[in-house]
Design a protein around this motif. Structure first.
Motif, mmCIF file in Angstrom:
data_model
loop_
_atom_site.group_PDB
_atom_site.id
_atom_site.type_symbol
_atom_site.label_atom_id
_atom_site.label_comp_id
_atom_site.label_asym_id
_atom_site.label_seq_id
_atom_site.Cartn_x
_atom_site.Cartn_y
_atom_site.Cartn_z
ATOM 1 N N GLN A 206 -4.299 17.386 6.076
ATOM 2 C CA GLN A 206 -3.483 16.749 7.113
ATOM 3 C C GLN A 206 -3.238 15.262 6.843
ATOM 4 O O GLN A 206 -2.544 14.601 7.607
ATOM 5 N N GLY A 207 -3.853 14.721 5.788
ATOM 6 C CA GLY A 207 -3.655 13.307 5.476
ATOM 7 C C GLY A 207 -4.462 12.367 6.357
ATOM 8 O O GLY A 207 -4.143 11.182 6.481
ATOM 9 N N TRP A 208 -5.534 12.884 6.970
ATOM 10 C CA TRP A 208 -6.367 12.009 7.821
ATOM 11 C C TRP A 208 -7.360 11.198 6.997
ATOM 12 O O TRP A 208 -7.937 10.230 7.491
ATOM 13 N N VAL A 209 -7.592 11.612 5.756
ATOM 14 C CA VAL A 209 -8.557 10.873 4.926
ATOM 15 C C VAL A 209 -7.797 9.743 4.241
ATOM 16 O O VAL A 209 -6.883 9.996 3.456
ATOM 17 N N LYS A 210 -8.159 8.525 4.583
ATOM 18 C CA LYS A 210 -7.415 7.369 4.071
ATOM 19 C C LYS A 210 -8.305 6.567 3.116
ATOM 20 O O LYS A 210 -9.531 6.615 3.222
ATOM 21 N N PRO A 211 -7.676 5.802 2.219
ATOM 22 C CA PRO A 211 -8.495 4.914 1.385
ATOM 23 C C PRO A 211 -9.251 3.923 2.265
ATOM 24 O O PRO A 211 -8.791 3.595 3.364
ATOM 25 N N VAL A 212 -10.361 3.482 1.779
ATOM 26 C CA VAL A 212 -11.158 2.478 2.490
ATOM 27 C C VAL A 212 -10.296 1.231 2.705
ATOM 28 O O VAL A 212 -9.628 0.776 1.784
ATOM 29 N N ALA A 213 -10.303 0.703 3.936
ATOM 30 C CA ALA A 213 -9.497 -0.501 4.212
ATOM 31 C C ALA A 213 -10.361 -1.503 4.977
ATOM 32 O O ALA A 213 -10.453 -1.441 6.203
ATOM 33 N N PRO A 214 -11.036 -2.419 4.264
ATOM 34 C CA PRO A 214 -11.902 -3.364 4.966
ATOM 35 C C PRO A 214 -11.091 -4.286 5.879
ATOM 36 O O PRO A 214 -9.933 -4.584 5.579
ATOM 37 N N ILE B 181 -13.020 10.122 -5.732
ATOM 38 C CA ILE B 181 -13.110 8.947 -6.602
ATOM 39 C C ILE B 181 -11.793 8.171 -6.531
ATOM 40 O O ILE B 181 -11.788 6.943 -6.418
ATOM 41 N N ASP B 182 -10.675 8.894 -6.517
ATOM 42 C CA ASP B 182 -9.370 8.236 -6.349
ATOM 43 C C ASP B 182 -9.339 7.452 -5.033
ATOM 44 O O ASP B 182 -8.854 6.328 -4.977
ATOM 45 N N GLN B 183 -9.870 8.077 -3.990
ATOM 46 C CA GLN B 183 -9.847 7.420 -2.670
ATOM 47 C C GLN B 183 -10.629 6.104 -2.707
ATOM 48 O O GLN B 183 -10.172 5.089 -2.173
ATOM 49 N N LEU B 184 -11.769 6.124 -3.373
ATOM 50 C CA LEU B 184 -12.572 4.899 -3.467
ATOM 51 C C LEU B 184 -11.836 3.842 -4.293
ATOM 52 O O LEU B 184 -11.800 2.666 -3.934
ATOM 53 N N GLU B 185 -11.223 4.285 -5.386
ATOM 54 C CA GLU B 185 -10.491 3.330 -6.240
ATOM 55 C C GLU B 185 -9.306 2.737 -5.476
ATOM 56 O O GLU B 185 -9.048 1.534 -5.554
ATOM 57 N N GLN B 186 -8.610 3.592 -4.743
ATOM 58 C CA GLN B 186 -7.472 3.079 -3.957
ATOM 59 C C GLN B 186 -7.935 2.071 -2.917
ATOM 60 O O GLN B 186 -7.178 1.184 -2.523
ATOM 61 N N GLY B 187 -9.172 2.201 -2.481
ATOM 62 C CA GLY B 187 -9.718 1.254 -1.501
ATOM 63 C C GLY B 187 -10.268 -0.011 -2.146
ATOM 64 O O GLY B 187 -10.812 -0.869 -1.461
ATOM 65 N N GLY B 188 -10.176 -0.103 -3.471
ATOM 66 C CA GLY B 188 -10.567 -1.348 -4.130
ATOM 67 C C GLY B 188 -11.872 -1.293 -4.892
ATOM 68 O O GLY B 188 -12.311 -2.312 -5.438
#
Ligand code: FAD
Ligand code: SF4
Ligand code: SF4
Length: 477
Positions: free
Chosen positions: A135-143, A205-212
């Motif tokens: 559903q696209g609810w998992v987003k990259p980390v955004a501090p 891992i992609d999600q973490l990388e996208q979050g920086g």
């Protein structure tokens, strides 16, 4: 109460997601359990009796808020269920797949204890988070804001990545170093795809990388960069290197060609699943195809080896274990899966030696269980004269793992270790005896579980944040 969606355990039986038939699933490396349909997930979640003292939660190493996310699932409020489940777990869909739930949350569910069959907590947890991804609810980390401090993490397994997640959410600059070409640690190269498909790990891992989070792969600390250099670059360092020294077999012929280590065998197979060229598979060295395979050991690694060998097309697969079924360390669920797929278990059997080079047979010593030792566990004893030859073209050693000598490898004699070679670190904070150096996961606990590595990573990240803030406050005085 009449409209309460919960407490349906008396009328609704326990129902796991469908398992693929053994003769289909043993042809490939895809996961064996299907996903729940939405109605089924809601129905199964509704069986929870919403205990005032939820033993499931107590026995989950992450103390996940299980009763609440089960209720939200039963009510169809899946996005809220996801938010709640990810608040305490960096990888809920991974734990839902590979935690030994029968020993943790589900094994302690009160309705299991009362004979109604446990709530299928792991399968619901997997369903919630797989749906969140769809559903696209998992987003990259955004501090909220970036911080100046940086933390270096050595090891991109679940321990290191869980710490990276928590630290990055707090705005810290995070660099993860790993000697492999892909992150994920044993989730990527140890655990086979039929338990955990690889895209499930890679998207995290992609999600973490996208979050920086910066990933420095193919970087072996101690060879490509020194530990001292990493300490010099960062305000804090977390060691999350896992344990990789395989326990070896003894006995005549143990060094013969065709006797291989489980970690090498599983890594080669996992690499092939990624589409990599794997010379050891092509040459047959780490390939069970057309061979009589004997796996030695009774833990989860042994179960992964036997089931991999079946999928590679072995002509026969036998597992030797020196105790009996009731006393094996591996999960009974995995033994059942292996048996369904055609693996034969030789209980109370230990290798005494090996014939041929390349190996042609294992000399098997039959055992019996003797008197219980100080821990209450019955020790295996040899039955005199009961030895036979088990033909084998490939023998896989799955006897467990120990810590590598990190102080020696990294030339850091002041890095204190226990008598087992694991790093000495404070239980809840991961602080080691070295200033601003922390350690998490298997390198502290010895070979353990993904969920415990996640727990360590999260707890230690909290301690690192506390220490960084204290240092910043002192500097401001
Ligand atoms: P790892 O996952 O081992 O990650 C450590 C990382 O550090 C690796 O990527 C490694 O390359 C890197 N590293 C090491 N040294 C260096 C260095 N010098 N420089 C740079 N990088 C370095 N647990 C479960 O919960 N369920 C299961 O079903 C399950 N199945 C398993 C099956 C197998 C075959 C094995 C071996 C283990 C299994 N486990 C399972 C255990 C679980 O995988 C581990 O407990 C967990 O992965 C430990 O996490 P970690 O982060 O401490 O270490
Ligand atoms: Fe159960 Fe593991 Fe999920 Fe905890 S993380 S609820 S132990 S499956
Ligand atoms: Fe629900 Fe079982 Fe947990 Fe009780 S122990 S809250 S019934 S999942």
């Amino acid at each position: 109460m009449a409209n309460d969606p919960m407490l349906k355990f008396v009328t609704v039986p326990r129902d796991m997601p469908e398992k693929r038939a053994p003769d289909l699933r043993n042809q490939d490396f895809h996961e064996i359990y299907a996903e729940y349909a939405d109605a089924k997930a809601r129905e199964q979640a509704s069986r929870c009796s919403q205990c005032g003292v939820p033993y499931c939660q107590t026995h989950c190493p992450l103390h996940n808020n299980i009763p609440d996310w089960l209720r939200l699932t039963a009510e169809g409020r899946l996005q809220e269920a996801y938010e709640l489940s990810q608040a305490t777990n960096t990888f809920p869909e991974i734990c839902g797949r590979i935690c030994p739930q029968d020993r943790l949350c589900e094994g302690n569910c009160v309705i299991e204890q009362s004979g109604h069959g446990t709530v299928t907590i792991g399968s619901v947890e997997k369903y919630i988070t797989d749906t969140a991804w769809e559903q696209g609810w998992v987003k990259p980390v955004a501090p909220m804001a970036d911080r100046a401090e940086s933390v270096g993490i050595i090891g991109a397994g679940p321990g290191g990545l869980a710490a990276a997640d928590v630290l990055r959410r707090a705005g810290v600059q995070v660099t993860v170093y790993d000697r492999y070409d892909r992150g994920g640690g044993l989730m990527t190269y140890g655990i086979p795809g039929f338990k955990l498909e690889k895209d499930v790990v890679m998207r995290r891992i992609d999600q973490l990388e996208q979050g920086g989070v910066e990933m420095k792969l193919d970087c072996n600390v101690g060879e490509d960069i020194s530990f001292g250099a990493i300490r010099g670059k960062h305000d804090a360092v977390i060691i999350a290197t896992g344990v990789y020294k395989s326990r070896e077999l003894q006995g005549p012929g143990a060094g013969a060609t065709g006797i291989v280590r489980a970690i090498d065998y599983l890594t080669a197979s996992n690499r092939l699943s990624f589409g990599d060229t794997v010379p050891e598979i092509d040459s047959g060295e780490l390939n069970a195809s057309g061979k009589r395979v004997v796996v030695i050991g009774g833990g989860d690694t042994a179960m992964d080896c036997v089931r991999t060998a079946i999928r590679q097309g072995a002509t026969s697969v036998k597992c030797l274990y020196r105790r009996d079924r009731a006393n094996m360390p591996g999960s009974q669920r995995e033994v059942n899966n292996a048996e369904e797929e055609g693996v034969i278990f030789e209980w109370l059997s230990a290798p005494k030696g090996f014939l041929g080079d390349p190996v042609t047979a294992v000399k098997v010593q039959q055992m019996r269980l003797g008197a219980p030792d100080a821990t209450g566990r019955q020790s295996p004893e040899e039955i005199e004269g009961a030895v036979y030859d088990e033909p084998a073209d490939l023998v896989i050693k799955a006897l467990g793992f120990e810590a590598e000598d990190l102080p020696g490898l990294w030339d850091q004699p002041e890095l204190a270790v226990t008598r087992w070679g694991t790093i000495k670190a404070e239980y809840t904070t991961g602080r080691t005896e070295m200033d601003s150096v922390y350690a998490v996961g298997d390198i502290v606990r010895g070979a353990s579980l993904v969920v415990w590595a996640i727990r360590d990573g999260r707890d230690t990240a909290a301690a690192v944040l506390e220490d960084l803030s204290a240092t910043a406050a002192m500097a401001a005085e």
